[in-house]
Design an enzyme around this catalytic site. Structure first.
Site, mmCIF file in Angstrom:
data_model
loop_
_atom_site.group_PDB
_atom_site.id
_atom_site.type_symbol
_atom_site.label_atom_id
_atom_site.label_comp_id
_atom_site.label_asym_id
_atom_site.label_seq_id
_atom_site.Cartn_x
_atom_site.Cartn_y
_atom_site.Cartn_z
ATOM 1 N N CYS A 1 7.002 23.877 65.250
ATOM 2 C CA CYS A 1 6.709 24.234 63.863
ATOM 3 C C CYS A 1 7.261 25.616 63.502
ATOM 4 O O CYS A 1 7.342 26.503 64.329
ATOM 5 C CB CYS A 1 5.204 24.242 63.628
ATOM 6 N N ARG B 1 14.270 23.990 64.796
ATOM 7 C CA ARG B 1 13.101 23.921 65.667
ATOM 8 C C ARG B 1 12.529 22.514 65.741
ATOM 9 O O ARG B 1 11.734 22.211 66.629
ATOM 10 C CB ARG B 1 12.027 24.894 65.174
ATOM 11 N N TRP C 1 5.786 20.083 63.137
ATOM 12 C CA TRP C 1 6.077 19.138 64.210
ATOM 13 C C TRP C 1 4.719 18.647 64.700
ATOM 14 O O TRP C 1 3.929 19.420 65.223
ATOM 15 C CB TRP C 1 6.859 19.840 65.326
ATOM 16 N N ASN D 1 1.231 27.433 63.733
ATOM 17 C CA ASN D 1 1.951 26.896 64.888
ATOM 18 C C ASN D 1 1.018 26.940 66.083
ATOM 19 O O ASN D 1 0.273 27.903 66.255
ATOM 20 C CB ASN D 1 3.188 27.743 65.220
ATOM 21 N N GLY D 2 1.081 25.923 66.940
ATOM 22 C CA GLY D 2 0.270 25.926 68.147
ATOM 23 C C GLY D 2 -0.849 24.905 68.087
ATOM 24 O O GLY D 2 -0.813 23.949 67.305
ATOM 25 N N GLU E 1 21.208 16.480 84.063
ATOM 26 C CA GLU E 1 21.437 17.085 82.750
ATOM 27 C C GLU E 1 22.206 16.135 81.834
ATOM 28 O O GLU E 1 21.904 16.015 80.634
ATOM 29 C CB GLU E 1 22.182 18.409 82.918
ATOM 30 N N LYS F 1 20.784 14.839 78.245
ATOM 31 C CA LYS F 1 21.504 15.006 76.990
ATOM 32 C C LYS F 1 21.664 13.676 76.273
ATOM 33 O O LYS F 1 21.474 13.580 75.062
ATOM 34 C CB LYS F 1 22.887 15.604 77.249
ATOM 35 N N GLU G 1 18.320 12.356 74.901
ATOM 36 C CA GLU G 1 17.787 13.228 73.855
ATOM 37 C C GLU G 1 18.336 12.862 72.481
ATOM 38 O O GLU G 1 17.581 12.809 71.505
ATOM 39 C CB GLU G 1 18.158 14.690 74.133
ATOM 40 N N HIS H 1 18.735 3.546 97.712
ATOM 41 C CA HIS H 1 17.298 3.566 97.978
ATOM 42 C C HIS H 1 16.478 3.124 96.769
ATOM 43 O O HIS H 1 15.328 3.523 96.626
ATOM 44 C CB HIS H 1 16.865 4.963 98.429
ATOM 45 N N LYS I 1 13.131 22.423 69.173
ATOM 46 C CA LYS I 1 13.988 23.358 69.893
ATOM 47 C C LYS I 1 13.171 24.321 70.748
ATOM 48 O O LYS I 1 13.479 24.553 71.907
ATOM 49 C CB LYS I 1 14.835 24.149 68.889
#
Length: 604
Positions: A2, A27, A74, A98-99, A476, A480, A483, A499, A599
């Site tokens: 947020c 964000r 968010w 926020n939070g 990574e 990506k 995402e 395995h 973000k």
């Protein structure tokens, strides 16, 4: 996560607030809203989805006033909806937050017993109701806010605006960042300095537990004990060109293209003309016999890569944890441990909590992109990665700059511990200096990668394989891809294929193999052959020598420039990023602001 903005201006607040919120779009958010005070009357507008929807609403339902607060939400508590969107209002007060307020249920029950009813599913509304309850008892806005803030538990950044108060915003922070901007007869508030770029370059960062009474004349800041706090005003330079797209379709495309430049800038910053690595004098690797590295997401994979360097070059054992799990294990941290915390934003809540767990037990070192961030300020030492503002949610240039700085740290550790001579260090630095040019060459593969990505976009599952330091790159690359394209992807160590994951191989599951022609190449090719023998479609990412040795049989081959083996992970991040980017573009997803992601994650 947020975003918060606030303004006490000589001009209409609504357009200033919306423009500032646009700078916080990176964000991640699902709704947005603003509140203003005009003629002593508090009012608000809220809308679902992108900020353009709020802008459209304001055309039809204008909001006048020169004082205001704004928010991009968010969702944490309560589904995305106009009702749950911020600002929340209760009687004479509006609040953005926020939070997470962890004790909101208990507070809500107390308020309900007093006759205060909730209208939303959020924890934030509880803050507004508490302030209202104290004002109903006759307390002034400042006193009501102080009483409320003292009762809140959890992590939060708050901004409060009051009916009848056109020259007052009250702000508070605990866990979530908040910055006050100083103008000429105007004052501003933002989640970070980027929100305030274009408005002011004079910034005061609230410290943990601070709250502030902001008027056009300035800000009175009080610490968590209620004492006046003298927080410095800092001049922050924000390169405006780096928060624009610069002719690219997406921020992510721009940030991928910038990597050769920003890596070169980082190297220039940390390497002297005498080929000495310039680091803080307090960082003496002879005092450590162990390293602990803590991070989240892409930064965690940078740590996994750096472990290969620290252990091979400097013979320092390295433990790595995802920050969200680290302190819950209650790991023993000794005085001869160096604790390294890697974060793009420097505000990641889990990483910050891990740092605070270690700060009394070991030296703490922050590797961050935002030099004035909370993690940078609270660590014993901080090293900026100098990537510049990274707006795309999926990290690209911050990742390669993190790797660059961590590689320099590993080389300095090797030199200080007597494992590498000055001549060997100079040779390794020469290899590192080649990386920006090689990155520029690697970007030349974009056309071929775009064609491959058009085919990858049809897949439902994709695997990434790598050995040695290419294993974290496989992780990574998979991160990506999922995402921003929403394709299920997993990264595996090549030797682990047999395995379990080999059971997934069939002609519908592409397998991307990260394999420079290095000392492990033959083993990786053997694993690749196992995939092809079962009808799997292999995309081999290698250099010309690797392509020649691997021979025919791959579905596609992406040929990279040859690179010194030690630092290959920095270069091979480029094709991983380009594959994800162009696959997402082919699928038509929101590249810069993928669904459900933020973000800067400032909640645990």
């Amino acid at each position: 996560m947020c975003g918060i903005v606030g303004v006490l201006s000589d001009h209409e607040a609504a357009p200033i607030l919306v423009e500032a919120l646009k700078r916080l779009e990176y964000r991640g958010y699902d709704s947005a809203g603003i509140a203003t005070v005009e003629g002593g009357r508090l009012d608000r507008r809220r809308a679902m989805g992108k900020l353009v929807n709020l802008s459209d609403l304001l055309v039809h339902e204008p909001l006048a006033g020169k004082s205001g607060i704004g928010h991009t939400r968010w969702a944490t508590h309560g589904a995305p909806s106009v009702t749950n969107a911020h600002p929340h209002r209760a009687g004479p007060v509006a609040v953005v937050h926020n939070g997470i307020i962890e004790n909101f249920k208990a507070l809500r029950e107390d308020l309900a017993a007093k006759g205060y009813e909730t209208q939303t599913e959020t924890d934030t509304e509880t803050v507004a109701l508490m302030v209202q309850s104290f004002m109903d008892q006759g307390l002034a806005p400042r006193d009501a806010a102080e009483q409320t803030i003292a009762r809140l538990e959890g992590a939060f950044a708050l901004a409060l605006l009051f009916d009848g108060e056109e020259d007052l915003i009250i702000a508070a922070r605990k866990g979530s960042p908040l910055a006050i901007g100083h103008g000429d007869g105007e004052m501003y508030l933002g989640s970070d300095a980027i929100a305030l770029s274009g408005l002011t370059d004079k910034i005061t960062y609230l410290e943990e537990g601070d709250w502030a009474v902001i008027t056009r004349a300035g800000a009175e800041i009080l610490d968590k004990q209620g004492n006046r706090a003298n927080r410095p005003v800092r001049t922050i330079a924000i390169d405006a060109s780096r928060v624009e797209k610069g002719g690219h379709k997406h921020y992510m495309a721009k940030e991928i293209a910038e990597q050769s430049t920003v890596i070169a800038e980082a190297l220039t910053h940390y390497i002297g003309g005498d080929s000495a690595i310039r680091l803080p004098r307090d960082l003496d690797f002879t005092k450590f016999d162990r390293i602990v590295m803590v991070a989240c997401g892409t930064a965690y994979y940078a740590c996994l890569t750096a472990r290969y360097w620290f252990e091979a070059l400097a013979r320092l054992p390295v433990d790595i944890d995802v920050a969200s799990e680290f302190r819950y294990r209650e790991p023993p941290i000794g005085a001869r441990t160096l604790a390294i915390f890697v974060s793009q934003s420097g505000e990641t809540a889990d990483t910050l909590a891990a740092l605070r767990y270690c700060e009394a037990q070991a030296m703490t070192l922050a590797v961050v992109n935002v030099a004035e961030s909370t993690i940078a300020r609270e660590a014993d030492l901080a090293l900026p990665i100098l990537a510049g503002a990274e707006i795309g949610v999926a990290s690209t240039k911050a990742f390669t700059c993190q790797l660059t700085v961590l590689a320099l740290l590993a080389l300095e550790a090797a030199r200080a511990r007597g494992l590498k001579s000055e001549v060997e260090i100079a040779s390794a630095l020469g290899e590192l200096r080649m990386i920006p040019g090689l990155v520029a060459q690697a970007l030349g593969t974009e056309g071929a990668i775009r064609e491959i990505s058009n085919e990858l976009a049809e897949a439902e599952d994709i695997l990434f394989l790598g050995r040695g330091a290419m294993f974290p790159l496989a992780l990574e690359g998979a991160l990506k891809l999922k995402e921003i394209s929403y394709i299920h992807a997993e990264g595996y160590a090549s030797g682990e294929l047999k395995h379990g994951p080999i059971a997934l191989i069939d002609p519908t599951v592409p397998v991307i193999v990260m394999a420079p022609h290095d000392s492990l190449f033959e083993k990786t090719v053997s694993n690749m052959q196992e995939v092809m023998a079962r009808g799997g479609k292999v995309v081999l990412v290698t250099d010309s020598a690797g392509a020649a040795e691997a021979g025919d049989g791959t579905w596609h081959t992406i040929v990279m420039p040859s690179v010194p083996e030690t630092f290959a992970p920095i270069l091979y991040a480029i094709p991983a990023q380009l594959l994800a980017y162009h696959t997402a573009v082919a699928k038509g997803t929101d590249v810069d602001q993928p669904r459900n992601l933020a973000k800067s994650v400032t909640v645990e």
